[in-house]
Design a protein around this motif. Structure first.
Motif, PDB file in Angstrom:
ATOM      1  N   GLN A  36       0.843  -1.191   0.000  1.00 55.60           N
ATOM      2  CA  GLN A  36       0.000   0.000   0.000  1.00 55.60           C
ATOM      3  C   GLN A  36       0.878   1.240   0.000  1.00 55.60           C
ATOM      4  O   GLN A  36       2.023   1.208   0.452  1.00 55.60           O
ATOM      5  CB  GLN A  36      -0.961   0.021   1.194  1.00 55.60           C
ATOM      6  N   VAL A  37       0.337   2.321  -0.528  1.00 54.31           N
ATOM      7  CA  VAL A  37       1.003   3.613  -0.522  1.00 54.31           C
ATOM      8  C   VAL A  37       0.052   4.625   0.103  1.00 54.31           C
ATOM      9  O   VAL A  37      -1.119   4.720  -0.298  1.00 54.31           O
ATOM     10  CB  VAL A  37       1.400   4.069  -1.939  1.00 54.31           C
ATOM     11  N   SER A  38       0.529   5.375   1.084  1.00 56.81           N
ATOM     12  CA  SER A  38      -0.271   6.391   1.752  1.00 56.81           C
ATOM     13  C   SER A  38       0.323   7.768   1.490  1.00 56.81           C
ATOM     14  O   SER A  38       1.541   7.953   1.621  1.00 56.81           O
ATOM     15  CB  SER A  38      -0.329   6.126   3.262  1.00 56.81           C
ATOM     16  N   LEU A  39      -0.535   8.730   1.125  1.00 52.53           N
ATOM     17  CA  LEU A  39      -0.148  10.117   0.908  1.00 52.53           C
ATOM     18  C   LEU A  39      -0.631  10.932   2.105  1.00 52.53           C
ATOM     19  O   LEU A  39      -1.773  10.790   2.542  1.00 52.53           O
ATOM     20  CB  LEU A  39      -0.773  10.668  -0.374  1.00 52.53           C
ATOM     21  N   PHE A  40       0.225  11.810   2.632  1.00 52.71           N
ATOM     22  CA  PHE A  40      -0.079  12.528   3.870  1.00 52.71           C
ATOM     23  C   PHE A  40      -0.231  14.030   3.598  1.00 52.71           C
ATOM     24  O   PHE A  40       0.628  14.655   2.969  1.00 52.71           O
ATOM     25  CB  PHE A  40       1.021  12.298   4.903  1.00 52.71           C
ATOM     26  N   TYR A  41      -1.325  14.594   4.142  1.00 52.60           N
ATOM     27  CA  TYR A  41      -1.627  16.011   3.987  1.00 52.60           C
ATOM     28  C   TYR A  41      -1.914  16.596   5.376  1.00 52.60           C
ATOM     29  O   TYR A  41      -3.079  16.732   5.775  1.00 52.60           O
ATOM     30  CB  TYR A  41      -2.836  16.203   3.066  1.00 52.60           C
ATOM     31  N   PRO A  42      -0.886  16.954   6.145  1.00 50.19           N
ATOM     32  CA  PRO A  42      -1.094  17.488   7.493  1.00 50.19           C
ATOM     33  C   PRO A  42      -1.414  18.984   7.458  1.00 50.19           C
ATOM     34  O   PRO A  42      -1.168  19.671   6.463  1.00 50.19           O
ATOM     35  CB  PRO A  42       0.248  17.232   8.183  1.00 50.19           C
ATOM     36  N   ASN A  43      -1.945  19.467   8.611  1.00 53.23           N
ATOM     37  CA  ASN A  43      -2.242  20.893   8.722  1.00 53.23           C
ATOM     38  C   ASN A  43      -1.232  21.642   9.584  1.00 53.23           C
ATOM     39  O   ASN A  43      -1.398  22.830   9.840  1.00 53.23           O
ATOM     40  CB  ASN A  43      -3.649  21.107   9.283  1.00 53.23           C
ATOM     41  N   GLY A  44      -0.200  20.950  10.062  1.00 55.83           N
ATOM     42  CA  GLY A  44       0.813  21.589  10.894  1.00 55.83           C
ATOM     43  C   GLY A  44       0.520  21.546  12.368  1.00 55.83           C
ATOM     44  O   GLY A  44       1.358  21.906  13.189  1.00 55.83           O
TER      45      GLY A  44
END
Length: 388
Positions: free
Chosen positions: A305-313
């Motif tokens: 699996q591949v996970s893409l991460f989009y955090p808000n800080g």
């Protein structure tokens, strides 16, 4: 800076972590009673135990909710161990033979096995704990006391004012690791501070027989009673458990995945045997931004699996995952449509997770509570432009 959690805690996977913070300076201890220098000399000259057995009492209070339990442990410095405990009403025997860890559910007569770090020893980590704290924190009290009928030192430390507890505190009892999600109040969990750490050390061996960490809405205490050190433990205590020879018995294994990190989606896709789904920038909340990708190879599931991460800080994020097989521990959820296909939606204490499959691949979108809910998860999922 962040305070290390105590090495002790509900059963929820994986390997032993010890958080260490190095800070300069210690304050003076009053002349009356033992001195800090005396304790440091004793630690330098004392040989850690090779083995021990004890009854461990674990008390946890988080935001006013208190839980207690008792475990019986047998530990060796070579990394072998045995724990007898009760978790969610089930009696468990957890045995590590130095290479693998086995969790035997006695009620179901089922066993799960886990790989472990062959160089990790929980007993050695416990024995090193006093020196780590002396190196890390200011000593505010040091006295001789009686603890459980034995002579002991009580040492109190004060973490610096700017030091906070991790948003999720990982703590460990014997070879069992737990994670406390500290997101149960309206207060910003990142601002929870630790204001007190205490150790009680048995004077002869300087083993930490009690450990308390307290702060904003949190107090975690582990107490070792009926302690027996280097008394001779039978080898058969550490033999891997076996299930009954019947059709109801179940034995499964688990191997930790291989994980690789990538700076771009293109790099992650090059390493994966499938196309990686990437959300539309318009569908993502304005507060988040791409911050890397990770690929996971689950050897026991024959799955990638591949996970893409989009955090808000601020510790919250949107995560988009593509997999070539169904997750063995996928969350259950309510039926929901994702575009033209059927999926499931599950709301947890941490956030909302949307899952579905398309043309042989499996997708999920996770959205932290502080960022969004069902509408955000669906918008991100439907933006993947998949042809199902």
């Amino acid at each position: 800076m962040r305070v290390p959690a105590p090495d002790h805690i509900p059963l929820r996977v994986a390997a032993a972590l010890f958080l260490t913070v190095v800070l300069a300076g210690c304050v003076a201890v009053p002349d009356a009673g033992p001195s800090q220098a005396h304790l440091e000399d004793r630690l330098a000259e004392t040989t850690p135990p090779d083995e021990l057995s004890a009854t461990v009492e674990i008390n946890e209070t988080i935001d006013g909710e208190t839980s207690q339990r008792t475990e019986t442990v047998w530990l060796r410095a070579d990394g072998t161990s045995r724990i007898e405990t009760t978790e969610n009403g089930s009696e468990l025997v957890i045995v590590s033979d130095g290479t693998d860890r086995y969790v035997h559910d006695l009620e179901r007569d089922a066993i799960r096995s886990y790989e472990r770090d062959p160089d990790a020893s929980f007993l050695e980590g416990l024995s090193a704990q006093p020196e780590r704290y002396l190196d890390a924190y200011d000593v505010t009290a040091l006295e001789e006391v009686q603890f459980d009928g034995q002579d002991a030192y009580r040492v109190e430390f004060e973490p610096p004012a700017n030091e906070t507890i991790e948003r999720s505190v990982g703590v460990q009892v014997a070879q069992t690791e737990y994670v406390f999600p500290l997101e149960t109040t309206e207060a910003d969990p990142d601002e929870r501070s630790a204001d007190r750490v205490e150790l009680w050390l048995e004077q002869e061996t300087l083993f930490p027989v009690k450990h308390t960490i307290a702060g904003d809405g949190i107090e975690l205490t582990t107490t070792y009673r009926n302690l027996s050190i280097d008394g001779g433990l039978a080898d058969d205590l550490f033999e891997p458990p076996t299930v009954a020879d019947d059709d109801d018995a179940d034995e499964t294994g688990f191997a930790f995945p291989t994980i690789e990190q990538y700076d771009t989606v293109a790099d992650a896709e090059t390493a994966a045997p499938f196309a990686v789904a990437e959300p539309s920038a318009d569908a993502l909340p304005a507060a988040v931004a791409f911050d890397g990708a990770s690929s996971y190879e689950f050897h026991d599931e024959d799955r990638r699996q591949v996970s893409l991460f989009y955090p808000n800080g601020d510790g919250e994020s949107v995560t988009v995952t593509t997999s070539d097989g169904p997750r063995a521990f996928a969350t259950d959820g309510d039926s929901i449509s994702v575009g033209e296909v059927a999926g499931t939606l599950e709301t947890t204490e941490q956030g909302t997770e949307l899952q579905w499959s398309c043309d042989g691949l499996y997708y999920s979108v996770f959205v932290s509570d502080a960022i969004g809910d069902t509408d955000v998860a669906l918008a991100v999922g439907e933006s993947l432009s998949l042809e199902c």
